[in-house]
Design a protein around this motif. Sequence first.
Motif: not given
Length: 139
Positions: A125-126, A128-139
């Motif tokens: 599982m990875r 990845e950075f999400d610009d909208e939340t500024n978090l690394h979300l589970l993808k």
Amino acid sequence: METIKKENNTYFLRLDPGDEFISSVRDFCIENKINSGWLEAIGSTKDLELAYFNLDKKDYDTTDFAEFLEILTISGNIALKDEKPFVHAHGLFGRADMSTIGGHVNRCVISATCEVMLHAGEDKMRREFDDETNLHLLK
């Protein structure tokens, strides 16, 4: 940290006084090539840093607790972030007066013991950075 038992893809671990929870679990995952998983833990801590994600700021507010606390529960997951195992954990902690505190666990130094059940996933599982939340979300 000591591995107490392994059954199929589930590990039962014991952390000892002075062990830091997040780094110990991360190092265990690196050593055992665990790229995804779920964990639960109970025990006690003497040095804790919790965080709360402030959506308006898109950043974490942190608070340190230098006191003896029971680890009522820590739960979380493991996924790859920048190709290394990343432990994302939240916890609930109890004080002597039976009040509780909780949040995102940044640091948790064990005071007496911590018992961890880690179920390793079979695939990666990875995050990845999400610009909208500024978090690394589970993808």
